[in-house]
Write a protein that holds these residues in place. Sequence first.
Motif, short mmCIF file in Angstrom:
data_model
loop_
_atom_site.label_atom_id
_atom_site.label_comp_id
_atom_site.label_asym_id
_atom_site.label_seq_id
_atom_site.Cartn_x
_atom_site.Cartn_y
_atom_site.Cartn_z
N VAL A 95 -12.74 7.08 11.14
CA VAL A 95 -12.19 5.94 10.39
C VAL A 95 -11.07 6.49 9.52
CG1 VAL A 95 -13.89 6.12 8.50
CG2 VAL A 95 -12.75 3.92 8.95
N ARG A 96 -10.05 5.67 9.30
CA ARG A 96 -8.91 6.14 8.52
C ARG A 96 -8.49 5.09 7.51
NH1 ARG A 96 -5.10 2.91 10.17
NH2 ARG A 96 -5.08 2.28 12.33
N MET A 97 -7.76 5.56 6.50
CA MET A 97 -7.05 4.64 5.63
C MET A 97 -5.64 5.17 5.48
SD MET A 97 -8.58 5.00 1.79
CE MET A 97 -9.52 6.44 1.33
N ALA A 98 -4.69 4.25 5.56
CA ALA A 98 -3.27 4.60 5.48
C ALA A 98 -2.59 3.71 4.45
CB ALA A 98 -2.61 4.42 6.84
N ARG A 99 -1.81 4.33 3.58
CA ARG A 99 -1.08 3.57 2.57
C ARG A 99 -0.16 2.55 3.24
NH1 ARG A 99 -1.46 5.30 -2.58
NH2 ARG A 99 -2.24 7.40 -2.91
N CYS A 100 -0.09 1.38 2.61
CA CYS A 100 0.83 0.34 3.05
C CYS A 100 1.99 0.27 2.05
CB CYS A 100 0.11 -1.01 3.08
SG CYS A 100 -1.21 -1.09 4.31
N ASP A 101 3.03 -0.47 2.39
CA ASP A 101 4.16 -0.63 1.48
C ASP A 101 3.74 -1.29 0.17
OD1 ASP A 101 5.88 0.59 3.27
OD2 ASP A 101 6.54 -1.30 4.15
N GLU A 102 2.80 -2.22 0.27
CA GLU A 102 2.34 -2.91 -0.94
C GLU A 102 1.46 -1.97 -1.76
OE1 GLU A 102 -0.44 -6.73 -2.10
OE2 GLU A 102 0.67 -6.77 -0.21
N PRO A 103 1.82 -1.72 -3.02
CA PRO A 103 1.02 -0.81 -3.85
C PRO A 103 -0.45 -1.26 -3.93
CG PRO A 103 3.08 -1.37 -4.95
CD PRO A 103 2.97 -2.27 -3.74
N GLY A 104 -1.34 -0.28 -3.90
CA GLY A 104 -2.76 -0.56 -4.02
C GLY A 104 -3.41 -1.07 -2.75
N THR A 105 -2.69 -1.01 -1.64
CA THR A 105 -3.20 -1.53 -0.36
C THR A 105 -3.20 -0.42 0.68
OG1 THR A 105 -2.36 -3.74 -0.84
CG2 THR A 105 -2.86 -3.25 1.46
N VAL A 106 -4.30 -0.30 1.40
CA VAL A 106 -4.39 0.60 2.54
C VAL A 106 -4.83 -0.18 3.76
CG1 VAL A 106 -4.80 2.77 1.29
CG2 VAL A 106 -6.74 1.31 1.88
N GLU A 107 -4.41 0.32 4.91
CA GLU A 107 -4.80 -0.26 6.19
C GLU A 107 -5.85 0.65 6.78
OE1 GLU A 107 -4.74 -0.56 10.52
OE2 GLU A 107 -3.89 1.11 9.42
N THR A 108 -6.83 0.08 7.45
CA THR A 108 -7.88 0.89 8.07
C THR A 108 -7.98 0.60 9.56
OG1 THR A 108 -10.16 1.68 7.87
CG2 THR A 108 -9.83 -0.70 7.67
N GLY A 109 -8.55 1.55 10.25
CA GLY A 109 -8.86 1.44 11.66
C GLY A 109 -9.99 2.41 11.95
N MET A 110 -10.72 2.15 13.00
CA MET A 110 -11.91 2.95 13.29
C MET A 110 -12.18 2.96 14.78
SD MET A 110 -15.86 1.92 12.25
CE MET A 110 -15.35 1.36 10.69
N TRP A 111 -12.82 4.01 15.23
CA TRP A 111 -13.39 4.03 16.57
C TRP A 111 -14.73 4.77 16.53
CZ3 TRP A 111 -14.48 8.66 18.89
CH2 TRP A 111 -13.78 9.78 18.48
#
Length: 183
Positions: A95-111
Amino acid sequence: MGWTGAARRGRLRHVTGAVRLEPVSEGNLEPLLSVAAAEAEPDDVMPPVDAPAGWSTARRDAFREFHRAHFAGLAGPTGTQMYAILAGGEVVGMVRMARCDEPGTVETGMWLGRSARGQGLGAAALRELLHLAAAAGMHTVVARTTPDNAGAISVLRKCGAKLHEDDGSVLAQICLDAALPAV
């Protein structure tokens, strides 16, 4: 509980125990690759690469390099932290979290490896990730999946995501300012 491939023997092994996340590192990269190669399709666990189909040597090398590029975590050049998902001490997915352009927001994905699916491990891993994201000062976690990915949609719902369809995708948003789901 779930099942995972015994990497060197090609057999399935029963795994139990709490889910925990461990940053992907040289120490768990080969077990992660073993699960991916035994129980997932390359396009489900890494970006497409120009390599022979299946888990060729070139694709395995690309998997390693893709994950190594993120070793520096959220503060690194990719702004992405990847975690091996462990159940019963065995690596079962990522599982991952990646910073987004919007401060305080991360995107996640998982397998998850096929044998670990449908056992509640995905929701447990996402709950752990939500706590890590909150501890890192994030306010929101977002995800995108396809409308036919029932497993991902179920995991997102169990973790309190607000879902809506957008241009053929399902977008999920989890607000971390509210009470987080129990681990």
